[in-house]
Design a protein around this motif. Structure first.
Motif, PDB file in Angstrom:
ATOM      1  N   LYS A   1      -3.824   4.082   3.771  1.00  0.00           N
ATOM      2  CA  LYS A   1      -4.081   3.024   4.725  1.00  0.00           C
ATOM      3  C   LYS A   1      -5.409   3.238   5.438  1.00  0.00           C
TER       4      LYS A   1
ATOM      5  N   ASP B   1       0.606   8.139   2.229  1.00  0.00           N
ATOM      6  CA  ASP B   1       0.565   6.739   2.655  1.00  0.00           C
ATOM      7  C   ASP B   1      -0.447   6.532   3.795  1.00  0.00           C
TER       8      ASP B   1
ATOM      9  N   GLN C   1       4.750  12.377   0.967  1.00  0.00           N
ATOM     10  CA  GLN C   1       4.581  10.958   0.711  1.00  0.00           C
ATOM     11  C   GLN C   1       4.030  10.252   1.941  1.00  0.00           C
TER      12      GLN C   1
END
Length: 460
Positions: free
Chosen positions: A459, A455, A451
């Motif tokens: 970004k 992420d 995860q």
């Protein structure tokens, strides 16, 4: 049936241009067999002296298909009379004239019945001090006579007076419902002389066999008509007509199966081959296809969406749904073959079970053996096929690969997920999968790490 010697000339030289195919027209299949072979099978029941098949030039596949029957080549396609002349040249090639009955039939009419041809031969016999007719024509009563030639018959004695082509017919003659099928039977002693007198002085520049009726009448000979059914006289000249004939042939085969004691849950969705053998109390569910060479015993249940070809299924077996039995498959009594199973060139002995998602090829499965889901016999190494033998009562766990040649002994147990490359002894237990390892709590850490990676990528 006539006791007189009989020969048959099969006209099969047509190119079938409307079929739009490189395959000779009569080689197109109906119920798993070329049309011409359906006709030859029917002729074989008549105890004929000889059969001559008239082919076109450069038709080696057709000549091979009709062997061992003699063939005559019609080099120029100059009509039916020219084709029969080519056939007679072969029939009389030893210099003697064949004086028996000569049947002239068409390779593209696979539905014609033995009884109809026998009726024509019977009509060639003398009756009550009358000479035997020199020519017998097979007629029929179509729903729409259309462009068919009309058969003009004497109302008093029933003699055939003439065959009138539709384009040449008067309004009264067009009202005649009895039409010419093209199938004819001749006195062989007179046929050669009739053929030599045919003329090509017509719009097509061809020699019409039908003109023999008029010539025979001119010579004082009798001609006769035998009536057949329209359905059995359909000639195939297009893919559309081929499909129509296939439908009729399938209806006949379905009727035969049901009269023989089989239950077809939805008859119109079951497709048979010409040689399918069916026992009693067989249940066939919808959408089952039988290719050539299938034999089914008594009390067999074949579930929906199965495909069988070249297979023998003995009594009380249960097949499918969605099973495929390929050539060389032999299933003994009480065998169960389940969904999405394919079997090829293999023997499964009594009570054997192959129930799910499995491929069995080039194998012998012993009595009572149980083959788990996802099992495959690895029978081909890219060069050679090899055999797998599984003994009686053996148990093969799910997702097993059996790398042939290999033998699993009777009563042996193979653990799920195994790859078997060496023989397994009787009553042995064998597994080849790696030991199971656990890392406590690793799944949670794995999810957290993945995860985080996701992420960061989002970004960025």
């Amino acid at each position: 049936m006539s006791k007189q010697k009989t020969a048959a000339i099969v006209l099969a030289a047509g190119l079938g241009t409307r079929m739009r195919s490189t395959l000779p027209k009569v080689m197109h299949s109906v119920a798993g067999r070329p049309m011409v072979k359906h006709l030859l099978s029917t002729l074989a029941k008549l105890d004929l002296e000889k059969i001559v098949v008239v082919v076109g030039p450069d038709m080696p596949e057709l000549e091979a298909a009709v062997a061992p029957h003699a063939t005559a080549v019609q080099y120029e396609r100059l009509g039916t009379g020219d084709a029969v002349k080519a056939g007679m040249d072969v029939l009389n090639k030893d210099g003697t004239t064949f004086t028996g009955n000569v049947l002239v039939v068409y390779g593209d009419t696979p539905l014609i019945k033995e009884q109809t041809l026998n009726a024509m031969l019977e009509a060639r016999q003398p009756v009550e001090k009358r000479f035997a007719p020199t020519v017998v024509v097979l007629g029929f009563l179509p729903d729409d006579p259309g462009a068919y030639g009309r058969l003009v018959v004497d109302e008093e004695d029933g003699d055939l007076l003439a065959i009138v082509e539709a384009n040449d017919a008067s309004p009264d003659e067009l009202d005649i419902g009895l039409c010419n099928s093209g199938v004819m039977c001749f006195d062989g002693a007179f046929l050669p002389s009739l053929l030599t007198r045919l003329s090509s002085d017509n719009a097509k520049g061809e020699y019409y066999l039908t003109d023999c009726v008029g010539l025979a009448r001119e010579d004082g000979f009798n001609c006769a008509v035998v009536e057949g059914d329209e359905e059995e006289l359909i000639g195939v000249n297009s893919r559309i007509e081929l499909a129509l004939v296939e439908t009729i042939a399938q209806d006949r085969l379905r009727e035969k199966a049901m009269k023989g004691g089989a239950t077809l849950v939805d008859p119109s969705t079951v497709y048979f081959s010409f040689d399918t053998k069916m026992g009693k109390d067989v249940v066939i569910e919808p959408n089952v296809f039988f290719g050539p060479g299938v034999s089914v015993g008594n009390n067999v249940h074949i579930k929906a969406f199965c495909h069988l070809e070249g297979a023998c299924v003995e009594d009380k077996a249960i097949i499918g749904p969605f099973a495929r039995l390929r050539p060389g498959t032999n299933l003994a009594e009480g065998v169960r073959v389940g969904n999405f199973v394919e079997i090829k060139n293999a023997q499964v002995d009594a009570g054997g079970k192959v129930n799910h998602l499995t491929y069995i090829g080039d194998a012998h499965i012993g009595a009572g053996a149980n083959i788990g889901a996802g099992t495959i016999t690895c029978n081909y190494d890219g060069y050679m096929k090899s055999k797998t033998i599984i003994g009686a009562g053996a148990f093969i766990g799910s997702n097993t690969a059996l790398v042939a040649p290999v033998t699993v002994g009777s009563g042996a147990i193979v653990g799920a997920g195994s790859t078997i490359t060496r023989d397994v002894g009787e009553n042995d237990i064998v597994t080849t999968r790696a030991d199971q390892k656990s890392v406590r709590g690793a799944a949670e850490r794995f999810r957290e790490r993945k995860q985080s990676e996701k992420d960061q990528k989002t970004k960025g």
